[in-house]
Design an enzyme around this catalytic site. Structure first.
Site, PDB file in Angstrom:
ATOM      1  N   ASP A   1       0.513   4.372  -2.540  1.00 34.02           N
ATOM      2  CA  ASP A   1       0.481   5.791  -2.165  1.00 34.02           C
ATOM      3  C   ASP A   1       1.542   6.592  -2.912  1.00 34.02           C
ATOM      4  O   ASP A   1       1.283   7.701  -3.405  1.00 34.02           O
ATOM      5  CB  ASP A   1       0.719   5.947  -0.660  1.00 34.02           C
ATOM      6  CG  ASP A   1      -0.524   5.728   0.187  1.00 34.02           C
ATOM      7  OD1 ASP A   1      -1.639   5.721  -0.370  1.00 34.02           O
ATOM      8  OD2 ASP A   1      -0.369   5.573   1.412  1.00 34.02           O
TER       9      ASP A   1
ATOM     10  N   HIS B   1       3.345  11.116   2.654  1.00 35.02           N
ATOM     11  CA  HIS B   1       2.805  12.069   1.683  1.00 35.02           C
ATOM     12  C   HIS B   1       3.584  13.380   1.737  1.00 35.02           C
ATOM     13  O   HIS B   1       3.851  13.998   0.702  1.00 35.02           O
ATOM     14  CB  HIS B   1       1.323  12.328   1.957  1.00 35.02           C
ATOM     15  CG  HIS B   1       0.469  11.110   1.816  1.00 35.02           C
ATOM     16  ND1 HIS B   1       0.431  10.354   0.670  1.00 35.02           N
ATOM     17  CD2 HIS B   1      -0.387  10.508   2.690  1.00 35.02           C
ATOM     18  CE1 HIS B   1      -0.402   9.345   0.831  1.00 35.02           C
ATOM     19  NE2 HIS B   1      -0.900   9.407   2.044  1.00 35.02           N
TER      20      HIS B   1
ATOM     21  N   HIS C   1       0.829  -1.200   0.000  1.00 35.31           N
ATOM     22  CA  HIS C   1       0.000   0.000   0.000  1.00 35.31           C
ATOM     23  C   HIS C   1       0.871   1.261   0.000  1.00 35.31           C
ATOM     24  O   HIS C   1       0.488   2.275  -0.598  1.00 35.31           O
ATOM     25  CB  HIS C   1      -0.954   0.032   1.192  1.00 35.31           C
ATOM     26  CG  HIS C   1      -1.876   1.206   1.133  1.00 35.31           C
ATOM     27  ND1 HIS C   1      -2.995   1.236   0.313  1.00 35.31           N
ATOM     28  CD2 HIS C   1      -1.812   2.430   1.713  1.00 35.31           C
ATOM     29  CE1 HIS C   1      -3.584   2.416   0.418  1.00 35.31           C
ATOM     30  NE2 HIS C   1      -2.876   3.160   1.267  1.00 35.31           N
TER      31      HIS C   1
END
Length: 295
Positions: free
Chosen positions: A237, A260, A233
């Protein structure tokens, strides 16, 4: 010459927003060549181009905004857009966040399959990495390095018995993304979910759209989809965040405990150094292998 790509027809869906817990209507429409990916908040009448300068928050998700209109949690959707090689598309929403679907990119892949792909009368551009660019925060780092293979290499380390240390190197292709990455769900810890809900966040979060862990185990009754679903995952992202560069990357992405926020800093740092990359129009004879990765 390899051509730019949009979707062949409009498609739409409705899903729950992760934080508000409200239904969100999503519609995807084709856009002409050279337009890029454009988000449109139809409830506010504001268009937000997908570019690093419009990132307004990266604390819990990647959020873009313009003229008082935001769109949150765009990274899962954008990973599918990246993998399918879509250059131009309008993304229409009636609220401030993308629907969370099942916490992965699988539902968005199904939407794009339904829409189909259409080639356009303009050459497809890629972003070729010319020299390494790295962003660090303590031990954590993310980087882009020159390579003739497009890849995403990620290492995570958690003080949790189910996760511990996980590492995966993903050689990019659309088919490999669909099979190996797209179904990997977002994850969180029960104590964090409880805190977020106390702040009126994560109201749409559930075991249907995230892996939830207590101090020792996974709480989802069906368990994990992959033994290393957590690092898969993280790659998902990262691909979504790199889509903000506007073009597919020919180079190697590498991260330890990336986020992020670090991904956004990396896109800004790369574009600020013109010697670190070049924009190249894909020619069939010289880039056939890279072009095939989007087939």
């Amino acid at each position: 010459m390899i051509k730019q790509r949009t979707i062949a027809k409009p498609v739409e869906s409705v899903g729950i927003g992760l934080h508000k817990g409200k239904p969100v209507h999503l519609r995807l429409e084709p856009l002409e060549a050279g337009s890029g990916i454009v988000f449109y908040r139809e409830d506010l009448g504001v268009s937000i181009p997908l570019r690093p300068e419009y990132v307004v928050d990266t604390q819990m998700a990647t959020v873009i905004g313009k003229d008082g209109a935001n769109v949150s949690t765009i990274e899962h959707f954008l990973s599918a857009v990246y993998a399918y090689g879509i250059d131009n598309m309008r993304v229409i929403l009636d609220d401030a966040e993308m629907p969370i679907m099942d916490g992965s990119a699988a539902s968005f892949c199904m939407m794009l399959d339904e829409a189909g792909m259409a080639e356009q009368n303009a050459g497809k551009e890629i972003l070729r990495i010319r020299k390494a660019v790295t962003v660090r925060s303590g031990e954590k780092y993310v980087s882009l390095k020159p390579s003739e293979t497009a890849s995403f290499d990620f290492l995570i380390r958690f003080e949790h018995p189910v996760i511990a240390e996980q590492h995966r190197r993903f050689i990019f292709s659309k088919s490999a993304f669909v099979q190996e990455i797209s179904r990997a769900r977002t994850f969180g810890f029960l104590k964090e979910v409880q805190y977020l809900r106390s702040k009126n966040l994560a109201l749409g979060g559930s075991l249907e759209n995230a892996i939830v862990l207590d101090d020792t185990k996974v709480l989802n009754p069906e368990g994990l989809r992959f033994e290393d679903e957590f690092v898969r995952h993280k790659i998902l992202d990262a691909m979504g965040d790199m889509k903000l560069l506007g073009r597919p990357i020919l180079g190697a992405y590498e991260a330890f405990a990336g986020s992020h926020g670090l991904n956004h800093q990396l896109t800004v740092a790369l574009l600020a150094d013109e010697s670190a990359y070049e924009i190249v129009t894909l020619q069939v004879e010289e880039s056939a292998e890279f072009a095939r990765s989007f087939a």
